[in-house]
Design a protein around this motif. Structure first.
Motif, PDB file in Angstrom:
ATOM      1  N   ILE A  34       7.999  10.851   1.370  1.00  0.00           N
ATOM      2  CA  ILE A  34       8.724  10.685   0.325  1.00  0.00           C
ATOM      3  C   ILE A  34       7.759  10.378  -0.982  1.00  0.00           C
ATOM      4  O   ILE A  34       8.002  10.919  -2.369  1.00  0.00           O
ATOM      5  N   LEU A  35       7.127   9.300  -1.480  1.00  0.00           N
ATOM      6  CA  LEU A  35       6.324   8.858  -2.110  1.00  0.00           C
ATOM      7  C   LEU A  35       5.409   9.872  -2.705  1.00  0.00           C
ATOM      8  O   LEU A  35       5.095  10.090  -3.777  1.00  0.00           O
ATOM      9  N   ASP A  36       4.999  10.647  -1.615  1.00  0.00           N
ATOM     10  CA  ASP A  36       3.330  11.388  -1.538  1.00  0.00           C
ATOM     11  C   ASP A  36       3.785  12.759  -2.690  1.00  0.00           C
ATOM     12  O   ASP A  36       3.475  13.650  -3.317  1.00  0.00           O
ATOM     13  N   GLY A  37       6.079  13.141  -2.715  1.00  0.00           N
ATOM     14  CA  GLY A  37       6.533  14.188  -3.444  1.00  0.00           C
ATOM     15  C   GLY A  37       6.499  14.125  -4.523  1.00  0.00           C
ATOM     16  O   GLY A  37       6.979  14.609  -5.496  1.00  0.00           O
ATOM     17  N   MET A  38       6.603  12.562  -4.995  1.00  0.00           N
ATOM     18  CA  MET A  38       7.863  12.037  -6.588  1.00  0.00           C
ATOM     19  C   MET A  38       6.418  12.073  -7.228  1.00  0.00           C
ATOM     20  O   MET A  38       6.695  12.152  -9.074  1.00  0.00           O
ATOM     21  N   GLY A  39       5.145  12.707  -7.314  1.00  0.00           N
ATOM     22  CA  GLY A  39       4.219  12.427  -8.582  1.00  0.00           C
ATOM     23  C   GLY A  39       3.667  11.146  -9.568  1.00  0.00           C
ATOM     24  O   GLY A  39       3.284  11.156 -10.445  1.00  0.00           O
ATOM     25  N   PHE A  40       3.204  10.211  -8.135  1.00  0.00           N
ATOM     26  CA  PHE A  40       2.705   9.084  -8.996  1.00  0.00           C
ATOM     27  C   PHE A  40       1.630   9.338  -8.870  1.00  0.00           C
ATOM     28  O   PHE A  40       0.773  10.423  -8.052  1.00  0.00           O
ATOM     29  N   SER A  41       0.561   8.974  -9.878  1.00  0.00           N
ATOM     30  CA  SER A  41      -1.072   8.794 -10.310  1.00  0.00           C
ATOM     31  C   SER A  41      -1.422   8.361  -9.275  1.00  0.00           C
ATOM     32  O   SER A  41      -2.946   8.860  -8.510  1.00  0.00           O
ATOM     33  N   ALA A  42      -0.715   7.364  -8.592  1.00  0.00           N
ATOM     34  CA  ALA A  42      -1.635   7.053  -6.994  1.00  0.00           C
ATOM     35  C   ALA A  42      -0.643   5.736  -6.267  1.00  0.00           C
ATOM     36  O   ALA A  42       0.477   5.277  -6.870  1.00  0.00           O
ATOM     37  N   LEU A  43      -1.168   6.303  -5.175  1.00  0.00           N
ATOM     38  CA  LEU A  43      -0.332   5.537  -4.434  1.00  0.00           C
ATOM     39  C   LEU A  43      -1.467   4.367  -3.751  1.00  0.00           C
ATOM     40  O   LEU A  43      -1.799   4.270  -2.971  1.00  0.00           O
ATOM     41  N   GLU A  44      -0.796   3.408  -3.662  1.00  0.00           N
ATOM     42  CA  GLU A  44      -1.634   1.897  -2.967  1.00  0.00           C
ATOM     43  C   GLU A  44      -1.480   1.557  -2.062  1.00  0.00           C
ATOM     44  O   GLU A  44      -0.033   0.907  -1.772  1.00  0.00           O
ATOM     45  N   THR A  45      -2.297   2.196  -1.313  1.00  0.00           N
ATOM     46  CA  THR A  45      -2.040   1.485   0.194  1.00  0.00           C
ATOM     47  C   THR A  45      -2.006   1.012   1.315  1.00  0.00           C
ATOM     48  O   THR A  45      -2.044   0.597   2.561  1.00  0.00           O
ATOM     49  N   TRP A  46      -3.759   0.027   0.525  1.00  0.00           N
ATOM     50  CA  TRP A  46      -4.661  -0.553   1.818  1.00  0.00           C
ATOM     51  C   TRP A  46      -5.196  -1.823   0.725  1.00  0.00           C
ATOM     52  O   TRP A  46      -5.249  -1.747  -0.219  1.00  0.00           O
ATOM     53  N   GLY A  47      -5.840  -2.505   1.572  1.00  0.00           N
ATOM     54  CA  GLY A  47      -6.524  -2.985   0.652  1.00  0.00           C
ATOM     55  C   GLY A  47      -5.791  -4.916   0.441  1.00  0.00           C
ATOM     56  O   GLY A  47      -4.837  -4.645   1.048  1.00  0.00           O
ATOM     57  N   GLY A  48      -6.332  -4.756  -0.678  1.00  0.00           N
ATOM     58  CA  GLY A  48      -6.140  -6.390  -0.630  1.00  0.00           C
ATOM     59  C   GLY A  48      -5.457  -7.859  -0.038  1.00  0.00           C
ATOM     60  O   GLY A  48      -6.762  -7.871   1.042  1.00  0.00           O
ATOM     61  N   ALA A  49      -4.905  -7.771   1.030  1.00  0.00           N
ATOM     62  CA  ALA A  49      -4.166  -9.630   2.041  1.00  0.00           C
ATOM     63  C   ALA A  49      -4.499  -8.008   3.124  1.00  0.00           C
ATOM     64  O   ALA A  49      -4.140  -8.656   3.933  1.00  0.00           O
ATOM     65  N   THR A  50      -3.817  -7.005   2.619  1.00  0.00           N
ATOM     66  CA  THR A  50      -3.554  -6.124   4.046  1.00  0.00           C
ATOM     67  C   THR A  50      -4.741  -5.778   4.743  1.00  0.00           C
ATOM     68  O   THR A  50      -3.520  -5.837   6.670  1.00  0.00           O
ATOM     69  N   ILE A  51      -5.537  -5.900   5.289  1.00  0.00           N
ATOM     70  CA  ILE A  51      -6.200  -6.207   6.276  1.00  0.00           C
ATOM     71  C   ILE A  51      -5.841  -7.037   7.504  1.00  0.00           C
ATOM     72  O   ILE A  51      -6.168  -7.443   8.245  1.00  0.00           O
ATOM     73  N   ASP A  52      -6.482  -8.066   6.567  1.00  0.00           N
ATOM     74  CA  ASP A  52      -6.639  -9.598   6.584  1.00  0.00           C
ATOM     75  C   ASP A  52      -4.994 -10.209   7.575  1.00  0.00           C
ATOM     76  O   ASP A  52      -5.140  -9.902   8.228  1.00  0.00           O
ATOM     77  N   ALA A  53      -4.013  -9.267   7.006  1.00  0.00           N
ATOM     78  CA  ALA A  53      -2.383  -9.384   7.414  1.00  0.00           C
ATOM     79  C   ALA A  53      -2.097  -9.189   8.824  1.00  0.00           C
ATOM     80  O   ALA A  53      -1.712  -9.278   9.400  1.00  0.00           O
ATOM     81  N   GLY A  54      -3.042  -7.764   7.938  1.00  0.00           N
ATOM     82  CA  GLY A  54      -2.259  -6.460   9.480  1.00  0.00           C
ATOM     83  C   GLY A  54      -3.421  -7.237  10.983  1.00  0.00           C
ATOM     84  O   GLY A  54      -2.262  -7.228  11.799  1.00  0.00           O
TER      85      GLY A  54
END
Lengths: 498, 498
Positions: A34-54
């Protein structure tokens, strides 16, 4: 001037800031398309603390998440936060490891690398910028905003010029503590736009209730894109909510168009996920944390700190420790407070109060004082530097720190092979940062963390996409059931959750 | 241009918006003198819902509160919110009652009357403005901001001109729902400043997270003063916090000077009061209520409504009832939603959904349709007006509604005398609005409501004011105890809470 565009952070910084990075890939997947269809200039999906926490809390392999999200949202550019030579870890890594990490990330679908350095030392962004561009991705160089006697509009603009000269595709003004007043935002963005010819983007947090006004000021000064999130993973310590920003920009000549009804739907979908993570959610009753303004540190650092002081039986020393933070920052050359320096400065301030000033120095604080993290914004206090050199038995350096680190990939591969673990580049680069977590992941005898599985509310979009207005066709929707009549023939349809 | 000034609302709208108007006079008294010394352009201390709520829930006589607060804060102008011809009640009152109310209020210390009308009909502000000026107080005429097809920058500026022509000392732009986008705020304030030569002040709420940006835009357009509150009775559905506004205005040429450390102290003092009122506090976890943006109604109306629909067993009709609100507003001439029209429109929307559109009309809605509340912004739907005239058996009017109301003071005095109650003007004007509550107050057989008594945290100021640095003098402070040594003599001192 063109309308500003929004980057959507809900799948990364939204839940990192407001739910301790605990949203699982499974929970994200129904939202991503749904986000993909909304016209955002970027989706921040990865990086930061997500890799450690994941890895640590959700039992997820980092590249698996990226693969899944890229598949679910193939149209919009994916963006990640990268700590320059620290990658998504907490120390400097070898150039070949950084290069491999970026190459792998691009291979798995990453499009935009937002690259920062915790000291604002451009040399620590060099390898990442070069590697991202070599791999065909965008490299955004980042300015970490902070307040100190040596930071001002001119110094930030000067840093922006250096970043642009390194070939960055854009400059990001990153206000991790949510401290920039609007007038200063305007001055910095305006200064950058006059000094460089690449876009200027803005990232901030609404921790102290300044974030939304900061974005408006930046937009008025010509920022190309700004980061927003989606409630309930928005506002407070996170990014301002997208719907709120649209309301704020109404009548502004640069107001962009995003589908407000669709945003309301996504909010409703996110609600059960937010509730399922209630143990980790961090919106405060008081809405706005004015302590951030008082202490001039990121909100996350404040709350971590309260916990750490409590654990040390030092809760009554809160004010004393916080008064020590500027002392430590000054001695270490007025470094910004952002991962990992926020932790390093905080712990050192606590040590100074507990044992006496500089009686007990952490190896990390010493490494900063000796130049092993990079060039500090102001000179390090010579006495403190001398003390660190004596205590640690090593000399100060002035070169780019990674120049002293020998290539690491082959060594990592050998170690993994010896343990019978996969030896592909993806595993090597994650192993470089999180060896224990990765070993635990592959150890069948280790209990696996359980990722939260509460599903998003069903997307109304899956119903709305049926063309109910076509001639000769009617539909009656009742909950997740639909009675569809096409050309006189009736079909009973159950709309499934994605 | 001079620095903007702040009005402090914490003793009125701060707790009205965030703690259901439950802060008691006793709780306010230690705070008032500190606020009085901070240089606010006004302290909002009275009016709005505080008089009704004080009588009903706290067992307080309204003028007693005003007396006490005036005594505690004699330096700063006191300000109150007055609903024009509705005073602080919910219907129109006779001119002589309005005049007596205002005269009494001035006698007890009120300095600034912020006068609004729920229909934005200037004729309903006439008597109040004249009476306030006659009594030697300031009369501020108010524009209630709302969104509709007939409201725009020009119509608001036109209303401002009419208010100025009536002799008002200032114009207040009142955004009770927190809906004004910054660009529109700028346009309205700018338009008003070009059209009239009296100051323009701004009042808003941060319900949807727009409030702080609204104030900045208004300040940039030249607003003379803006309303702020003090956390935790600030932000969210209340006014933006004072400390936050100072941070936002840093570097703005109109940034005022207020003592940030003192504000932190007042916050700490307010904290236990806020906690003691937790049953009534209304900060939401989600921080920002984007439903306000979606439905374009005040946040208080939304939460009342959810409760009322639940009580009526109509919770599933929420969306339907909300979709009916614009229908009702349109039929009634696009009236703003503010006390009491917010209730009237809300209840009528509920009736329309429950019984069928206009099948069941409340007397209040009918009175609006027939002109008994005043002139509506757009013409009333003629069919609805006709229906109301038939159902109520009365004709539409176009005159100033209060012209039809005969003087009331002598009648009120006679009624009070007959009941053996006090017959002074103060009692008469309160009795006009709240007869039952006043009778209950004086009835010894009625149980009295208990006002909350949780005290504010002790003011650190009471300690800090001891000159601990004087030569030959030392002090050791430990909690609320102090050991004072003057010239070798030791004094044990206990610092009392104020």
């Amino acid at each position: 001037m063109k309308p500003v565009t929004f980057n959507c952070t809900v799948l990364r910084d939204g839940h990192q800031s407001l739910a301790a990075t605990r949203m699982s890939t499974e929970q994200m997947l129904p939202i991503a398309p749904i986000l993909d269809g909304m016209g955002f200039s970027a989706l921040e999906t990865w990086g930061g603390a997500t890799i450690d926490a994941g890895l640590r809390f959700l039992g997820e392999l980092p590249f698996d998440r990226l693969d899944a999200l890229k598949k679910a949202a193939p149209k919009t550019p994916h963006m990640m936060l990268l700590r320059g030579q620290n990658m998504v870890g907490y120390t400097n890594y070898a150039d070949d490891v950084v290069e491999a990490f970026i190459k792998c990330s691009v291979k798995h679908g990453m499009n935009i690398f937002r690259i920062f350095d915790c000291l604002n030392d451009p040399r620590n962004m060099e390898t990442s910028i070069r590697a991202a561009k070599a791999a065909g991705a965008q490299a955004h160089g980042t300015i970490c905003y902070t307040t100190s006697p040596v930071h001002n509009v001119e110094s930030f603009v000067e840093l922006g010029k250096q970043i642009a000269a390194m070939g960055a595709d854009a400059i990001v003004l990153k206000d991790m503590a949510g401290l920039i007043p609007p007038s200063e935002t305007f001055a910095i963005v305006d200064g950058l736009r006059k000094a460089v010819d690449i876009p200027v983007w803005i990232h901030t947090h609404d921790t102290a209730g300044l974030g939304a006004s900061t974005l408006i000021a930046g937009i008025d000064a010509g920022a190309g894109a700004v980061d927003v999130s989606i409630a309930p993973f928005a506002n407070g310590t996170g990014q301002p909510d997208c719907l709120r920003m649209l309301a704020l920009l109404k009548g502004n000549p640069r107001c962009p168009e995003y589908d407000a009804e669709k945003l309301v739907e996504v909010q409703a979908m996110l609600q059960p996920i937010y509730e399922s993570l209630s143990k980790f959610t961090s919106h405060k009753n008081e809405v706005v944390d004015s302590d951030t303004l008082r202490y001039q540190v990121p909100g996350g650092m404040l709350s971590n700190f309260r916990t750490q002081l409590q654990e040390q039986g030092m809760s009554d020393k809160f004010d004393e420790v916080f008064a020590e933070i500027p002392v430590v920052r000054k001695a270490l050359g007025w470094i910004p407070l952002v991962t990992p320096t926020s932790q390093i400065v905080g712990v050192q301030a606590m040590m100074n109060v507990k044992f006496g000033r500089w009686k007990n120095i952490t190896p990390q604080a010493a490494d900063i004082a000796l130049g092993y993290y990079g060039h500090t914004p102001a000179p390090v206090d010579p006495d403190v530097q001398k003390l660190c050199a004596e205590k640690m038995g090593k000399e100060p350096i002035t070169c780019r720190p990674a120049d002293l680190i020998k290539p690491g990939m082959e060594d990592l591969r050998a170690k993994l092979a010896a343990k019978g673990l996969p030896t592909d580049d993806e595993t090597c680069v994650i192993y470089a940062m999180f060896p224990q977590q990765l070993e635990d992941y592959y150890n069948p005898n280790k209990p696996k963390p359980e990722a939260p599985t509460a599903k998003p509310a069903p997307a109304p979009a899956s119903i709305a996409s049926i063309p109910v207005t076509t001639a000769g066709c009617s539909a009656i929707i009742n909950g997740n059931k639909m009675t569809l009549n096409i050309g006189g023939q009736t079909h009973e349809i159950v709309v499934q959750e994605l």
